[in-house]
Structure formats: C-alpha cells, structure tokens
Write an enzyme that holds these catalytic residues in place. Structure first.
Site, PDB file in Angstrom:
ATOM      1  N   HIS A  16      -6.938  -3.242   1.963  1.00  0.00           N
ATOM      2  CA  HIS A  16      -6.586  -1.830   2.153  1.00  0.00           C
ATOM      3  C   HIS A  16      -5.317  -1.466   1.389  1.00  0.00           C
ATOM      4  CE1 HIS A  16      -9.629  -1.718   5.291  1.00  0.00           C
ATOM      5  NE2 HIS A  16      -9.432  -0.421   5.410  1.00  0.00           N
ATOM      6  N   ASP A  65      -8.665   6.492   4.983  1.00  0.00           N
ATOM      7  CA  ASP A  65      -8.450   5.658   3.796  1.00  0.00           C
ATOM      8  C   ASP A  65      -8.453   6.479   2.514  1.00  0.00           C
ATOM      9  OD1 ASP A  65      -8.247   3.444   5.370  1.00  0.00           O
ATOM     10  OD2 ASP A  65     -10.248   2.676   4.942  1.00  0.00           O
ATOM     11  N   ASP A 109     -14.136   5.240   3.659  1.00  0.00           N
ATOM     12  CA  ASP A 109     -13.421   4.244   4.445  1.00  0.00           C
ATOM     13  C   ASP A 109     -13.822   2.857   3.963  1.00  0.00           C
ATOM     14  OD1 ASP A 109     -12.744   2.540   6.995  1.00  0.00           O
ATOM     15  OD2 ASP A 109     -11.851   4.496   7.367  1.00  0.00           O
TER      16      ASP A 109
END
Length: 431
Positions: free
Chosen positions: A211, A323, A336
């Site tokens: 991430h 995200d 995401d």
C-alpha cells in the site's frame, strides 16, 4: 533532569543535537561525538529552562514552588543542576543553610511568601473526620437520557467487527490474508511467479508495504521499473520486513500495468492514469445521523459481497482513507488494493474465490461506503455530475493474482445500484 535521554542504546552511542545553522543531526559515535553530546546537553538545559520559566509565570492566581535540597549521587544530578536550581541559585553551589536564607529573603516580598516544611516524624496517622448521616442512599429514577454522543467516531474496520459471529474470526484487519477454504481452491494450473508464496511473505506488514509503495511511488515509474529502488527498500525497512526486492518490484509492476477490465473499450491500467486526475489515500469524514445496523442489513441484504452486521445503533462520524480515486475515460472510479493470499494457483483468484474473499472480510460493505463518500463529494463539487453517467464503478485489486496477459484477472468489479445507493444515503443522512 538535566541529562538527555539515554546516550547509549545497547552498545551503540546515540545523541541528537543541532549544528550552528540549525540542521538537526543524529550522532552515532563520530569523532565529534563528545562535542555533539555537550551541545545536546546544552540544548536540553535551555529547553528545560524555558519550560520552568513558563511554569512559574503563567499562573493566574497563585503559584506554589517546592524546593528540596537533593545532593548529587552517581548519575543523578543535584537539585542545583535542575532548571529551577539555575533560576534560584545561578552559578552558585550554596549549602543547604545558605539556600534556606536565600529563599527566606526572596519570600519576604509583598507578593511572595516562604515557608519551611520541617522533616518531622508523624507518630499518629491523620484521619479525616467523617460526618455521620442518617439519610439513606436511594437510586434515582431513570431519566431516559443516553450517555451516547453524536460525536462518536468509527471506521469501516469498526463496523466490520460487528459482522455476525460466523465471520468474526476472519475480520481482524483490512490487510489480513486468511486462507481460502480448500473446497474453493482448484489444484489445477501452474503457480504464477507473480504471487508465489515462496517469494512474497504474508501478513499485515507486507500489505502495508504494498500500500505504501503504491501510494508513494508514481504508477508510471512502477510500470517501467524506473523508480528509485532505494525508496522501495526504505519502505520495507520502515515496516521491519525483509522482502525480496525483485519479486516485490514484479508484483508492483504487474499491479499497475494490468488492464483492470476485459472489455478493451473501457479497459485501463493504473500506469495509464493521468497523475493530475487521481487522489491517493483520499481521507474522508462521513456524518452519520442516528440509525442502526439493522437498517443497513435490510438495504444490502441481497448484495452477495456484503455480510450482515449484528444489531447496534450508530451515530456520529465515519472516518477512513480510500486507496485511490481516479478519473479514466471520462468516468470516476474507486480502487482498493488487497494483498490477501487466496492460494497458489490461477483458479484461486477467479470469480467465485474473489466473491468469497469480498464477503468474508465484508469488503462489500466497504465499497458501498466508499461509493457513498465519493458520490457525495462529486455531487458537491461538480455541477454537471450524474451518477449513472459519470461514476464508473469500484475495482478491488487482489494484487497477488493479477497477470498482465489476462486483463481483469484477480480484479473484483461492481457499480452499486443508484437507487439503492440513494436509499443508503438517506439512511445515513442525505446532504
């Protein structure tokens, strides 16, 4: 205390200070370590002097200052070396009797008083007198008011933990990688190198690394491999996890260069996005009027990716981060990233497996909330915006199973129904 925090961590010397131009340095044992140490001690002394000055000059009505004569012992400095000691007895080393005379003299002013607290032995412990009362204590009638406040803050993870008991063991976090039931994993096909469990670790820290990399590094550079490799190594070190760099770079490259949809007309990859038409880690705060999880369950009962929640009243604010919100082909999308390990075969990341993963972690509820947030945002700031025309949908990228040669592989997509979204909006309190 005059001393800075420990100058040695284990056997490694460590001191923080500043150079003459204000640059902050961390000295780990250079040839100038003693000078750095002296400078750090001086800086902390000045800061403690400032705090002491603030403490004794900000009182509005009265200020009590307690002074005790504490002698130096081993690594413990004397009270004369403390900030208050420097303020009361600057550049002196007076004995206790001299200190008392000086304090008595200072306390003789119009607005200042001095009192010596004698060190005497208390033979009889003090006991406060308790007044006896004949009034019996009785409970009051309930007022009907609740202690709950409309300012409560929660998140998707907080709501997800209300999922019914059969799902709770699989809902400890957003990046969890719980194994897929054997009945849903096919044993056919080769193991794609992009998600071989032998090269890429599992767990929350690995999910955080992926991430952070997708947030901090440009998609185009990840796709061409021209990004700064040291930045990726720094991200891994920050999460204290050793990851094989080539495998991690390949995973990221595949994630950003794979077309998210099979339809070539609407297909796009993250690396194709205009950097000026996207927002990474979009923060939001969604106001929730007084409602209940029962209302949410009724509205989303037929959604296959949504798990029902246990009964609970909700009110306050829902906060979180999305995200990626981006514009592609004239439409807006919510994206995401998920690092869940669903298995080591291509079939592990096909439609039924993705549907299971979405429901078991209640990601379905997550994307309904994200869609509601983005839809409200676009309605507020784009006068011509219409959901049916301008909102493209939601993509959940299960990055371990993505393959460049197979567009849409390991990608869950849905565009929430507009009428149902409007009803959910009213349930939470429309704009």
């Amino acid at each position: 205390s005059l001393l800075s925090p420990a100058y040695h961590r284990g056997h490694v010397p460590l001191v923080n200070s500043h150079l003459d131009d204000g640059t902050r340095i961390c000295d780990l044992g250079s040839k100038d370590f003693e000078r750095s140490k002296s400078r750090s001690l001086f800086e902390e002394q000045q800061e403690n002097m400032r705090l002491a000055y603030v403490a004794v000059t900000r009182a509005q009505l009265r200020c009590y200052i307690i002074w005790a004569h504490i002698k130096e012992h081993r690594d413990r400095p004397s009270s004369l070396q403390s900030p208050l000691g420097h303020l009361l007895f600057p550049q002196t080393n007076k004995a206790f009797e001299e200190q008392k005379r000086e304090l008595e003299k200072r306390g003789g002013g119009q607005y200042c008083d001095y009192r010596l607290i004698q060190n005497r032995l208390i033979e009889t412990p003090y006991q406060a007198a308790v007044k006896q009362t004949a009034i019996a204590l009785v409970s009051r009638k309930p007022t009907g008011r609740s202690l709950a406040t409309c300012r409560t803050r929660t998140s998707f993870s907080g709501l997800a933990m209300l999922s019914h008991k059969d799902n709770r063991d699989q809902l400890p976090g957003a990046f969890d990688e719980s194994p897929q039931p054997a009945a849903m994993v096919s044993d056919s096909g080769a193991v794609p190198p992009t998600f071989s469990s032998g090269k890429l670790p599992g767990g929350v820290r690995f999910g955080n690394i992926v991430h952070d990399a997708l947030e901090q590094l440009p998609f185009a550079e990840l796709g061409t491999g021209t990004f700064d490799q040291e930045r990726l190594a720094t991200i891994s070190r920050r999460h204290n996890l050793l990851v094989e760099s080539e495998s991690l770079a390949q995973l990221l490259r595949t994630s950003v260069t794979t077309n998210l949809a099979q339809d070539s007309a609407d297909a796009f990859a993250l690396a194709d996005l205009d950097p000026n038409r996207l927002v990474k880690e979009m923060a939001f705060t969604l106001h929730l009027q007084k409602s209940s999880t029962t209302a949410i369950n009724e509205l989303l009962a037929d959604e296959p990716a949504v798990s029902s929640l246990s009964a609970r009243s909700i009110e306050g604010y829902l906060t979180g981060y999305i995200d990626l919100v981006c514009e592609a082909n004239g439409k807006y999308f919510v994206i995401d990233y998920k690092t869940n390990n669903l298995g080591d075969t291509p079939a592990s990341y096909d439609g039924p497996s993705l549907q299971w993963a979405m429901r078991s972690h209640n990601y379905g509820l997550q994307y309904w909330l994200y869609t509601l947030v983005v839809n409200r945002y676009l309605q507020r700031w784009l006068p011509e915006y219409r959901y049916r025309d301008h909102f493209g949908g939601v993509y959940y990228l299960f990055v371990r199973g993505m393959q460049t040669q197979r567009p849409g592989k390991s990608v869950f997509f849905n565009k929430p129904d507009e009428k149902l979204l409007q009803r959910l909006d009213k349930c939470f309190g429309s704009l």
